[in-house]
Write an enzyme that holds these catalytic residues in place. Structure first.
Site, PDB file in Angstrom:
ATOM      1  N   VAL A 198       0.847  -1.197   0.000  1.00  0.00           N
ATOM      2  CA  VAL A 198       0.000   0.000   0.000  1.00  0.00           C
ATOM      3  C   VAL A 198       0.881   1.245   0.000  1.00  0.00           C
ATOM      4  CG1 VAL A 198      -1.755   1.303   1.246  1.00  0.00           C
ATOM      5  CG2 VAL A 198      -1.853  -1.201   1.209  1.00  0.00           C
ATOM      6  N   LYS A 199       0.653   2.117  -0.978  1.00  0.00           N
ATOM      7  CA  LYS A 199       1.397   3.371  -1.052  1.00  0.00           C
ATOM      8  C   LYS A 199       0.673   4.451  -0.245  1.00  0.00           C
ATOM      9  CE  LYS A 199       3.456   4.822  -4.885  1.00  0.00           C
ATOM     10  NZ  LYS A 199       3.660   5.184  -6.313  1.00  0.00           N
ATOM     11  N   LEU A 200       1.437   5.076   0.634  1.00  0.00           N
ATOM     12  CA  LEU A 200       0.924   6.159   1.470  1.00  0.00           C
ATOM     13  C   LEU A 200       1.768   7.405   1.250  1.00  0.00           C
ATOM     14  CD1 LEU A 200       0.722   4.118   4.793  1.00  0.00           C
ATOM     15  CD2 LEU A 200      -1.254   4.788   3.402  1.00  0.00           C
TER      16      LEU A 200
END
Length: 218
Positions: A82-84
């Site tokens: 997951v890219k944050l």
């Protein structure tokens, strides 16, 4: 150094995979928006042949909504990262997701301090944007070197993923600087194969051989 493909075009990723360049994939909302396809459909196709991490980026900017998105993305496959964004809410979400065992990729890194914060909060990967720093007169490759030094000083396990690479020279320079991963636009990946001396050398070999048959095919 591992190489990822930075694309939401499945066929571009597949072509790079056949050439041995796909240790993972990175996507973002801009890349997905350019395909006119549903994000989930793209990821479902990629997970059919990509074994390494596939980064899927949240759209939300506040903590609670980031978590809601991230937890949904995490169900899309065993290899989802997951890219944050590198924001305060992003770091709060990172702490929670790290505790839950979710792979993460912290995007829009432009300083050593940002990379340090992300590593302290358990990021799987950080993505320094090399090309965008160069565009503004800063040393993008130098940032990779500095983050490498800090991570090695304190034995952080977070991977350095060099992003926003503009040309093949960036690739070799971030490899020399100690990046764990480089994510490549398909155009940059394609250019890595080319050199005029290779072309001229092959042409000379074939000219010298002439129209003889291959000894392997006789």
């Amino acid at each position: 150094m591992r190489t990822y493909i930075d694309s939401a075009e499945v066929e571009n990723v597949r072509e790079a995979y056949e050439l041995g360049l796909v240790d993972g994939v990175t996507t973002n909302p801009s890349l997905v928006a350019g395909t006119d396809r549903e994000y989930r459909d793209i990821i479902d196709e990629l997970t059919e042949f990509v074994d390494g991490p596939i980064s899927v980026e949240v759209i939300a900017t506040d903590y609670e909504e980031m978590l809601e998105e991230a937890r949904e993305y995490d169900t899309w496959g065993d290899n989802i990262a997951v890219k944050l964004p590198m924001t305060r809410d992003g770091m709060k979400a990172l702490r929670t997701l790290t505790a839950e065992g979710v792979q993460t990729n912290i995007t829009l890194i432009f300083s050593v301090n940002q990379a340090l914060i992300a590593a302290k909060n358990g990021a799987t990967m950080v993505s320094p944007f090399i090309g965008r720093l160069d565009d503004n007169g800063h040393d993008g490759v130098g940032l990779i070197e500095d983050i490498r030094e800090v991570y090695d000083n304190y034995d952080f396990e977070t991977d350095i993923l060099a992003a926003s690479l503009r040309h093949p020279y960036h690739v070799q320079e971030v490899a020399k600087a100690g990046a764990d991963i480089a994510t490549l636009p398909p155009s940059v990946a394609d250019k890595m194969f080319d050199h005029p001396r290779t072309d001229s050398g092959l042409e000379a070999f074939l000219d010298d051989w002439g129209d003889r048959e291959s000894p392997a095919l006789k």
